[in-house]
Design an enzyme around this catalytic site. Structure first.
Site, PDB file in Angstrom:
ATOM      1  N   GLY A   1      59.140 -28.823 -18.830  1.00  0.00           N
ATOM      2  CA  GLY A   1      59.580 -29.075 -20.199  1.00  0.00           C
ATOM      3  C   GLY A   1      58.714 -28.357 -21.211  1.00  0.00           C
ATOM      4  O   GLY A   1      57.643 -27.857 -20.871  1.00  0.00           O
ATOM      5  N   ASP A   2      59.230 -28.348 -22.451  1.00  0.00           N
ATOM      6  CA  ASP A   2      58.528 -27.677 -23.542  1.00  0.00           C
ATOM      7  C   ASP A   2      58.033 -28.754 -24.508  1.00  0.00           C
ATOM      8  O   ASP A   2      58.850 -29.518 -25.058  1.00  0.00           O
ATOM      9  CB  ASP A   2      59.528 -26.734 -24.241  1.00  0.00           C
TER      10      ASP A   2
ATOM     11  N   ASP B   1      -4.098  -4.659  -9.503  1.00  0.00           N
ATOM     12  CA  ASP B   1      -5.126  -4.688  -8.469  1.00  0.00           C
ATOM     13  C   ASP B   1      -5.981  -5.928  -8.648  1.00  0.00           C
ATOM     14  O   ASP B   1      -6.498  -6.173  -9.733  1.00  0.00           O
ATOM     15  CB  ASP B   1      -5.993  -3.421  -8.538  1.00  0.00           C
TER      16      ASP B   1
HETATM   17  C1  LIG Z   1      -7.740 -13.888  -4.235  1.00  0.00           C
HETATM   18  C2  LIG Z   1      -6.342 -13.815  -3.683  1.00  0.00           C
HETATM   19  C3  LIG Z   1      -5.736 -12.596  -3.448  1.00  0.00           C
HETATM   20  N1  LIG Z   1      -4.460 -12.543  -2.920  1.00  0.00           N
HETATM   21  C4  LIG Z   1      -3.812 -11.234  -2.632  1.00  0.00           C
HETATM   22  O1  LIG Z   1      -4.769 -10.237  -2.403  1.00  0.00           O
HETATM   23  C5  LIG Z   1      -4.190  -8.959  -2.589  1.00  0.00           C
HETATM   24  C6  LIG Z   1      -5.152  -8.121  -3.350  1.00  0.00           C
HETATM   25  O2  LIG Z   1      -5.041  -6.801  -2.958  1.00  0.00           O
HETATM   26  P1  LIG Z   1      -4.497  -5.648  -3.896  1.00  0.00           P
HETATM   27  O3  LIG Z   1      -5.079  -4.373  -3.417  1.00  0.00           O
HETATM   28  O4  LIG Z   1      -4.674  -5.983  -5.323  1.00  0.00           O
HETATM   29  O5  LIG Z   1      -2.936  -5.698  -3.610  1.00  0.00           O
HETATM   30  P2  LIG Z   1      -2.178  -5.278  -2.256  1.00  0.00           P
HETATM   31  O6  LIG Z   1      -1.767  -6.513  -1.560  1.00  0.00           O
HETATM   32  O7  LIG Z   1      -2.937  -4.333  -1.471  1.00  0.00           O
HETATM   33  O8  LIG Z   1      -0.863  -4.579  -2.783  1.00  0.00           O
HETATM   34  P3  LIG Z   1      -0.786  -3.218  -3.671  1.00  0.00           P
HETATM   35  O9  LIG Z   1      -0.587  -3.667  -5.068  1.00  0.00           O
HETATM   36  O10 LIG Z   1       0.341  -2.474  -3.171  1.00  0.00           O
HETATM   37  O11 LIG Z   1      -2.031  -2.459  -3.487  1.00  0.00           O
HETATM   38  C7  LIG Z   1      -2.929  -9.180  -3.372  1.00  0.00           C
HETATM   39  O12 LIG Z   1      -1.822  -8.978  -2.530  1.00  0.00           O
HETATM   40  C8  LIG Z   1      -3.020 -10.650  -3.756  1.00  0.00           C
HETATM   41  O13 LIG Z   1      -1.720 -11.226  -3.852  1.00  0.00           O
HETATM   42  C9  LIG Z   1      -3.773 -13.697  -2.627  1.00  0.00           C
HETATM   43  O14 LIG Z   1      -2.635 -13.651  -2.125  1.00  0.00           O
HETATM   44  N2  LIG Z   1      -4.366 -14.914  -2.903  1.00  0.00           N
HETATM   45  C10 LIG Z   1      -5.625 -15.033  -3.404  1.00  0.00           C
HETATM   46  O15 LIG Z   1      -6.105 -16.162  -3.629  1.00  0.00           O
END
Ligand SMILES: Cc1cn([C@@H]2O[C@H](COP(=O)(O)OP(=O)(O)OP(=O)(O)O)[C@@H](O)[C@H]2O)c(=O)[nH]c1=O
Length: 621
Positions: free
Chosen positions: A514-515, A98
């Site tokens: 050949g051999d 997360d």
């Molecule tokens: C700061 C920042 C965050 N993210 C994305 O933000 C989501 C966070 O949300 P999460 O709740 O942790 O994840 P989720 O996307 O909801 O997926 P899940 O783990 O299923 O809850 C994730 O996606 C991260 O990559 C980026 O792609 N780039 C950045 O610079």
């Protein structure tokens, strides 16, 4: 290469990423981890104020995400469940994560709409903030039908500073749509990168997964001894291949005569075994007391033949061909297309996936890159021929290894690798199989052999035991003046026509039957022996070299390409040595061999990963 072995620790486990985040999937698959994705249904609704710090909230959310998936997958396998997971192995490891953005004590998650995104980005504007990713690694184990879990958790913090941004720019960014599925309302890896003045810490942590810390955590879990964990040692064999230990059909029984004595560990029991949390196991293995280290390599060697047989069987069934044309496919569909038993086919597919030959996703099984390149029958670099020959012939020859070693007789010497000799007395089909195997291996090495040295000073060459002429073709292509003779046994040259492709250079190549032990060798400026010497014991090898030496004119050359042994006295890898009847030789030993037979100015070069190439010039007698 510090990280690979750490990631490799998860290689034979069923790993599930409990996240829908495409960024996490990308980061982990780029690191070489093989996993399935099962997005968590855990609602991010924990009471933020009840956590002392923002990261404690992120860690707990990550843990709840992973536990929700572990529990759901475990339940789905219960007998009463109608889920499609029922027949699958429970996950061994579930990873949850997360990511949150924290400005002081305030936690920002994904914006719910554009206004929300605007509120978030305005808070970050011109300031420093922290990005925390909490990670939970949940090791699962099924005990008496109950799910047992052991959770390791950690977090990583990265500091990010935003530039001073205008309203206009913020809205332009919001209208790009990028902020909506990202914590804090920005994506540093894409357009959002333009908003950022600096980053202190792990960049990937901001993107969604702290890979470096994750690897350190795996290393901590799987490598170091922790006295409090030294409770018991379990044998964590090659789980993927264990799947077949209770096979009852005749082929499997033949392949593993000892299996009934093992008491057949079936589904649940095997799951329980392999799902053990690693700490107790690996810590115990690495303990510093007098007990020996766990012989992982040795146990893998004990099981290695099963992996080979799985590969051969999959090739023989044309599994990779079906998936190439029609994949990804579910196991039942593969079974239907191959007319095989659905349950067993699924096991075979799972083991192939664990061996890295297939990829398994929710959409079904598909070939990995290596399978597409080397295991599809009609591919330019297909090694199907090698699999077919090893399965049909070498496998059987090796079952007589004990006899060969005890008696050392001519008839059984083949068990140590003199396939060439044994082939002579065998059928046309076997000769063809041998040729297909050699043909596909030569395709991999011919270019390296032909270009290891500049051979342009030679006007003619004779490839002794040149089989289907792959190396001859490469030589002719590389050296436009060169006339090449392929010299091989009559039954080989007779069948070699079936392997020829047209092309301008073919008129400069001729096949002479050949051999090389009996018949006079065709005249040539350069003699070539590619992967020949390794198949012969010393007496035959010296006989062959002395015949070449007598036929070679002063100033002529001998080019030898052999599987490379690392250094003086060092043995080849088992992979290479098992193909040899002769001794494994280092480059220096090859040099001395050529010198002993009248060649001078002997030079040595490496050809790709597999071969060492030696070139000598015939001295005046
Ligand atoms: C700061 C920042 C965050 N993210 C994305 O933000 C989501 C966070 O949300 P999460 O709740 O942790 O994840 P989720 O996307 O909801 O997926 P899940 O783990 O299923 O809850 C994730 O996606 C991260 O990559 C980026 O792609 N780039 C950045 O610079």
């Amino acid at each position: 290469m510090v990280l690979c072995p750490v990631i490799g620790k998860l290689q034979h486990k069923r790993v599930v990423l409990a996240s829908a985040s495409p960024r996490r999937q990308e980061i982990l698959s780029n690191a070489g981890l093989r996993f399935e994705v099962v997005p968590s249904r855990f609602k991010e609704k924990l009471h933020k104020a009840s956590f002392a710090t923002p990261y404690a909230y992120a860690v707990e959310t990550a843990k709840q995400k992973a536990l929700e998936v572990a529990g759901r997958m475990h339940q789905a396998r219960a007998p009463a469940s109608a889920s499609s997971w029922k027949d699958l192995r429970a996950p061994d490891v579930v990873i949850g994560a997360d990511t949150i953005v924290a400005v002081g004590a305030m936690i920002l998650e994904k914006p719910v709409d554009k206004q929300d995104a605007y509120r978030m980005l305005s808070r970050l504007n011109g300031k420093e903030h922290s990005v925390f990713t909490g990670v939970a690694i949940v090791h699962c184990c099924s005990k008496d039908g109950r799910l047992d879990t052991e959770v390791s958790e950690f977090y990583e913090e990265t500091t990010v500073k935003f530039s001073e941004l205008s309203e206009e720019l913020l809205w332009e960014y919001i209208n790009s749509g990028e902020p909506m599925d990202k914590a804090g309302g920005y994506g540093i890896q894409a357009l959002g990168g333009m908003l950022v003045e600096y980053v202190h810490g792990d960049f990937l942590n901001v993107v969604g997964f702290p890979l470096n810390h994750f690897c350190k955590e795996l290393a901590r879990l799987y490598y170091p001894p922790r006295p409090e964990d030294l409770r018991r040692v379990r044998h964590d064999s090659i789980p993927a291949v264990d799947t077949f230990e209770n096979l009852s059909d005749s082929e499997a029984a033949g392949a593993d005569p000892g299996q009934s004595a093992k008491g057949g560990r079936g589904g649940e029991q095997a799951d329980g075994d392999r799902s053990q949390a690693p700490r107790a196991l690996d810590a115990a293995l690495n303990r510093a007391d007098s007990r020996p280290r766990f012989p992982t390599g040795l146990l893998e060697l004990m099981d290695g033949f099963k992996a080979s047989k799985v590969l051969f069987t999959a090739c023989k069934l044309k599994l990779f061909d079906v998936l190439k044309d029609q994949g990804p496919l579910q196991a039942v569909d593969v079974a239907r297309k191959l007319s095989t038993c659905a349950g067993r086919t699924e096991q075979l597919l799972d083991v192939c996936a664990a061996l890295g030959l297939l990829e398994k996703t929710r959409r079904g099984y598909s070939n990995t890159e290596v399978a597409t390149l080397h295991l599809v029958s009609d591919g330019e670099h297909s090694l199907q021929g090698v699999a077919e020959y090893n399965d049909a012939h070498v496998w059987g020859v090796f079952t007589r290894l004990g006899l060969a070693v005890r008696e050392g007789s001519e008839q059984t010497r083949g068990a140590l690798g003199a396939m060439e000799e044994e082939r002579l007395s065998q059928s046309r089909e076997l000769t063809l199989q041998f040729m297909r195997a050699k043909h596909s291996l030569s395709k991999l090495t011919a270019h390296h052999v032909a270009t290891a040295f500049d051979l342009s000073r030679f006007a003619s060459a004779c490839d002794l035991g040149g089989c289907t002429g792959i190396l001859a073709r490469e030589l002719a292509q590389e050296y436009p003046r060169l006339q090449v003779t392929v010299f091989d046994l009559p039954e080989v040259t007779e069948l070699s026509g079936g392997f020829q492709r047209g092309g301008r250079q073919t008129e400069r190549i001729r096949f002479v039957p050949g051999d090389f032990f009996k018949d006079s060798l065709p005249e040539a400026d350069l003699y070539v022996l590619s992967r020949i010497l390794q198949d012969w014991p010393d007496d035959k090898l010296h006989k062959l070299l002395s015949r070449i030496s007598s036929s070679c004119k002063p100033g002529g050359g001998l080019l030898v390409a052999e599987a490379a042994a690392e250094e003086e006295g060092a043995s080849q890898s088992p992979r290479l040595r098992t193909l040899s009847a002769g001794q494994p030789r280092s480059p220096d030993e090859h040099r001395r061999l050529l010198q002993r037979h009248g060649f001078q100015d002997v030079r040595v070069a490496r050809a790709g990963d597999l071969l060492c190439v030696v070139l000598g010039t015939r001295a005046a007698p």
